[in-house]
Motif scaffolding. Structure first.
Motif, PDB file in Angstrom:
ATOM      1  N   SER B  27      41.550  28.487  38.342  1.00 57.73           N
ATOM      2  CA  SER B  27      40.756  29.581  38.917  1.00 57.73           C
ATOM      3  C   SER B  27      39.549  29.912  38.045  1.00 57.73           C
ATOM      4  O   SER B  27      38.517  30.342  38.559  1.00 57.73           O
ATOM      5  CB  SER B  27      41.623  30.833  39.093  1.00 57.73           C
ATOM      6  OG  SER B  27      41.439  31.365  40.391  1.00 57.73           O
ATOM      7  N   PRO B  32      36.905  32.928  41.990  1.00 55.82           N
ATOM      8  CA  PRO B  32      35.933  33.993  42.230  1.00 55.82           C
ATOM      9  C   PRO B  32      35.271  34.551  40.965  1.00 55.82           C
ATOM     10  O   PRO B  32      34.112  34.964  41.017  1.00 55.82           O
ATOM     11  CB  PRO B  32      36.768  35.083  42.922  1.00 55.82           C
ATOM     12  CG  PRO B  32      38.189  34.757  42.634  1.00 55.82           C
ATOM     13  CD  PRO B  32      38.242  33.263  42.495  1.00 55.82           C
ATOM     14  N   ASP B  33      35.988  34.565  39.836  1.00 62.14           N
ATOM     15  CA  ASP B  33      35.418  35.099  38.601  1.00 62.14           C
ATOM     16  C   ASP B  33      35.360  34.032  37.516  1.00 62.14           C
ATOM     17  O   ASP B  33      35.415  34.325  36.323  1.00 62.14           O
ATOM     18  CB  ASP B  33      36.241  36.315  38.134  1.00 62.14           C
ATOM     19  CG  ASP B  33      36.358  37.346  39.256  1.00 62.14           C
ATOM     20  OD1 ASP B  33      35.318  37.678  39.838  1.00 62.14           O
ATOM     21  OD2 ASP B  33      37.490  37.764  39.570  1.00 62.14           O
ATOM     22  N   GLY B  37      30.903  30.065  38.592  1.00 61.95           N
ATOM     23  CA  GLY B  37      30.174  31.177  39.188  1.00 61.95           C
ATOM     24  C   GLY B  37      29.350  31.915  38.141  1.00 61.95           C
ATOM     25  O   GLY B  37      28.203  32.294  38.380  1.00 61.95           O
ATOM     26  N   ARG B  41      25.403  32.116  38.394  1.00 58.23           N
ATOM     27  CA  ARG B  41      24.876  33.476  38.571  1.00 58.23           C
ATOM     28  C   ARG B  41      23.722  33.731  37.591  1.00 58.23           C
ATOM     29  O   ARG B  41      22.621  34.084  37.988  1.00 58.23           O
ATOM     30  CB  ARG B  41      25.998  34.491  38.340  1.00 58.23           C
ATOM     31  CG  ARG B  41      25.527  35.952  38.280  1.00 58.23           C
ATOM     32  CD  ARG B  41      26.653  36.884  37.841  1.00 58.23           C
ATOM     33  NE  ARG B  41      27.741  36.910  38.801  1.00 58.23           N
ATOM     34  CZ  ARG B  41      28.946  36.412  38.598  1.00 58.23           C
ATOM     35  NH1 ARG B  41      29.252  35.825  37.432  1.00 58.23           N
ATOM     36  NH2 ARG B  41      29.867  36.469  39.525  1.00 58.23           N
ATOM     37  N   ALA B 108      39.863  28.052  43.515  1.00 57.78           N
ATOM     38  CA  ALA B 108      40.584  29.211  42.977  1.00 57.78           C
ATOM     39  C   ALA B 108      42.070  28.886  42.896  1.00 57.78           C
ATOM     40  O   ALA B 108      42.530  27.893  43.469  1.00 57.78           O
ATOM     41  CB  ALA B 108      40.349  30.422  43.870  1.00 57.78           C
ATOM     42  N   ASN B 115      32.903  29.005  45.868  1.00 59.41           N
ATOM     43  CA  ASN B 115      32.050  29.580  46.888  1.00 59.41           C
ATOM     44  C   ASN B 115      30.942  30.397  46.213  1.00 59.41           C
ATOM     45  O   ASN B 115      31.227  31.320  45.451  1.00 59.41           O
ATOM     46  CB  ASN B 115      32.913  30.489  47.781  1.00 59.41           C
ATOM     47  CG  ASN B 115      32.163  30.983  48.981  1.00 59.41           C
ATOM     48  OD1 ASN B 115      30.932  30.986  49.008  1.00 59.41           O
ATOM     49  ND2 ASN B 115      32.907  31.401  49.988  1.00 59.41           N
ATOM     50  N   CYS B 117      29.247  32.598  47.400  1.00 60.09           N
ATOM     51  CA  CYS B 117      29.297  34.007  47.835  1.00 60.09           C
ATOM     52  C   CYS B 117      29.981  34.894  46.795  1.00 60.09           C
ATOM     53  O   CYS B 117      29.924  36.117  46.888  1.00 60.09           O
ATOM     54  CB  CYS B 117      30.023  34.150  49.157  1.00 60.09           C
ATOM     55  SG  CYS B 117      29.170  33.316  50.492  1.00 60.09           S
ATOM     56  N   GLU B 118      30.640  34.302  45.804  1.00 59.69           N
ATOM     57  CA  GLU B 118      31.301  35.104  44.774  1.00 59.69           C
ATOM     58  C   GLU B 118      30.306  35.711  43.800  1.00 59.69           C
ATOM     59  O   GLU B 118      30.674  36.525  42.970  1.00 59.69           O
ATOM     60  CB  GLU B 118      32.334  34.274  44.004  1.00 59.69           C
ATOM     61  CG  GLU B 118      33.366  33.582  44.865  1.00 59.69           C
ATOM     62  CD  GLU B 118      34.278  34.544  45.606  1.00 59.69           C
ATOM     63  OE1 GLU B 118      34.134  35.760  45.434  1.00 59.69           O
ATOM     64  OE2 GLU B 118      35.136  34.057  46.363  1.00 59.69           O
ATOM     65  N   PHE B 119      29.046  35.266  43.842  1.00 56.25           N
ATOM     66  CA  PHE B 119      28.060  35.908  42.956  1.00 56.25           C
ATOM     67  C   PHE B 119      26.797  36.213  43.732  1.00 56.25           C
ATOM     68  O   PHE B 119      26.583  35.717  44.832  1.00 56.25           O
ATOM     69  CB  PHE B 119      27.782  35.045  41.716  1.00 56.25           C
ATOM     70  CG  PHE B 119      27.152  33.712  41.982  1.00 56.25           C
ATOM     71  CD1 PHE B 119      27.924  32.566  42.058  1.00 56.25           C
ATOM     72  CD2 PHE B 119      25.787  33.588  42.135  1.00 56.25           C
ATOM     73  CE1 PHE B 119      27.340  31.321  42.274  1.00 56.25           C
ATOM     74  CE2 PHE B 119      25.193  32.337  42.345  1.00 56.25           C
ATOM     75  CZ  PHE B 119      25.979  31.206  42.421  1.00 56.25           C
ATOM     76  N   ALA B 135      30.809  41.183  36.195  1.00 55.32           N
ATOM     77  CA  ALA B 135      31.331  39.808  36.206  1.00 55.32           C
ATOM     78  C   ALA B 135      32.054  39.496  34.903  1.00 55.32           C
ATOM     79  O   ALA B 135      33.123  38.864  34.909  1.00 55.32           O
ATOM     80  CB  ALA B 135      30.188  38.816  36.427  1.00 55.32           C
ATOM     81  N   LYS B 138      35.374  41.169  35.075  1.00 51.99           N
ATOM     82  CA  LYS B 138      36.313  40.490  35.990  1.00 51.99           C
ATOM     83  C   LYS B 138      36.882  39.231  35.345  1.00 51.99           C
ATOM     84  O   LYS B 138      38.085  38.956  35.450  1.00 51.99           O
ATOM     85  CB  LYS B 138      35.620  40.166  37.318  1.00 51.99           C
ATOM     86  CG  LYS B 138      35.376  41.424  38.156  1.00 51.99           C
ATOM     87  CD  LYS B 138      34.870  41.080  39.544  1.00 51.99           C
ATOM     88  CE  LYS B 138      33.389  40.798  39.521  1.00 51.99           C
ATOM     89  NZ  LYS B 138      32.853  40.514  40.868  1.00 51.99           N
TER      90      LYS B 138
END
Lengths: 56, 204, 84
Positions: B27, B32-33, B37, B41, B108, B115, B117-119, B135, B138
């Motif tokens: 993950s 997502p974190d 990402g 970001r 994940a 994805n 979209c996570e950032f 971020a 997280k």
């Protein structure tokens, strides 16, 4: 309920904004191996996780 | 541009395979974190940063995150490279194995693919720095959650290192936000977007 | 740790000190004390990398000069562990 009214020097800062205190360089870990393992050479930023859930 | 250094930021030498932990730790590769990402970001947000010192910090932290991505991939790789067929079947790793064998693919813990979209890249320095600070927190929480699951010091040490970096990055992004505030009018930090508006108001 | 591993580990420490100081200097560009530390460890790291390239293998392409074979491609892969 506790009355949360803070009167710190910090309260002079403008509202509706976030502030992280400014770091002032004082010292590095003398033992650099220790800093490497801790993930920072700055003792004041070394904040390890120690939590345990303790529910059986 | 970038240059590669042929070494990890922190040593990783895992002796015992563990497919269950690999499925959780992945993950932080593509979740997502995770580090992918994080890097994308910060490196993507640089272009709309109005202040050179903040764009520089985003470059340097985004670059370090690429090194962290490599560390997380290394942990997953070393936890899975010597798995037997029996361990793959017993540990719940068969679902991953059927699509990727023991290759490292960004997903994940729950199997959701990486994805973007996570950032976010909002193009507003105050908004983007708040996102960056969140971020880091997280990712720090995710490493806390991972640490509760690990007993093997070979895995613990690099995870603790990665977690500590999140705290340091949080401090630096906080300082970048302070620098940003210094450039703006403290009576109203939100009067205009310094990365977009060429004048502070229509009167100028 | 054998001597190759020890040297790689020391390069890792020196580079980590530089990384942590770099991020600090990004937000504190006029801090002379931090700058002095940075300069000191930058010199040490460069020296160690050159020696490592001479005695073992190059860690960066600009240290991969050789009058024999191409050594960059045959260097150990970082993710296989053992030599960090």
């Amino acid at each position: 309920m506790k009355d949360y009214s803070f009167e710190e020097p910090f309260e002079k800062y403008p509202l509706a904004m976030a502030y992280v205190p400014w770091q002032h360089f004082t010292q590095m870990y003398e033992n650099l191996e220790k800093g490497y393992r801790a993930g920072t050479i700055f003792p004041e930023l070394d904040k390890p996780f120690t939590g345990r859930r303790c529910i059986k | 541009m970038w240059n590669y250094e042929k070494r990890l930021q922190f040593p990783i030498n895992i002796k015992e395979p563990n497919a269950k932990l690999a499925q959780v730790i992945i993950s932080q590769y593509g979740g997502p974190d995770g580090e992918m990402g994080a890097s994308m970001r910060y490196l993507s947000q640089r272009y709309s940063m109005p202040y050179k010192e903040v764009a520089g910090l985003l470059t340097d932290i985004g670059t370090e995150e690429l090194g962290h991505l490599e560390m997380v991939a290394t942990i997953v790789h070393q936890l899975t490279r010597n798995l037997s067929m029996e361990e793959i079947e017993k540990s719940g790793f068969a679902n991953y194995y059927v699509d990727h064998t023991i290759g490292v693919w960004p997903q994940a813990a729950g199997g959701v693919p990486f994805n973007a979209c996570e950032f976010q890249v909002k193009g507003d320095i105050i908004t983007d720095l708040h996102e960056d600070m969140a971020a880091e927190q997280k990712a720090r929480s995710t490493y806390d959650n991972i640490l509760r699951l690990i007993k093997d010091p070979d895995i613990c040490e690099p995870i603790k290192f990665l977690r500590a970096r999140e705290v340091v990055h949080y401090q630096r992004f906080g300082e970048a936000l302070r620098i940003t505030q210094d450039h703006l009018n403290s009576k109203n930090f939100y009067a205009f977007n310094p990365g977009f508006d060429r004048c502070e108001s229509c009167d100028n | 740790m054998n001597s190759e591993e020890k040297k790689l580990h020391d390069i890792g420490i020196a580079d980590f000190v530089l990384t942590d100081l770099m991020l600090y200097l990004d937000t504190h560009p006029s801090d002379q004390k931090a700058m002095e530390y940075f300069n000191h460890y930058a010199r040490i790291k460069t020296q160690m990398e050159r020696e490592f390239a001479r005695d073992h293998y190059p860690l960066r392409k600009d240290l991969a000069e050789s009058n024999r074979d191409w050594r960059w491609g045959s260097a150990p892969l970082p993710w296989e562990g053992g030599c960090n």
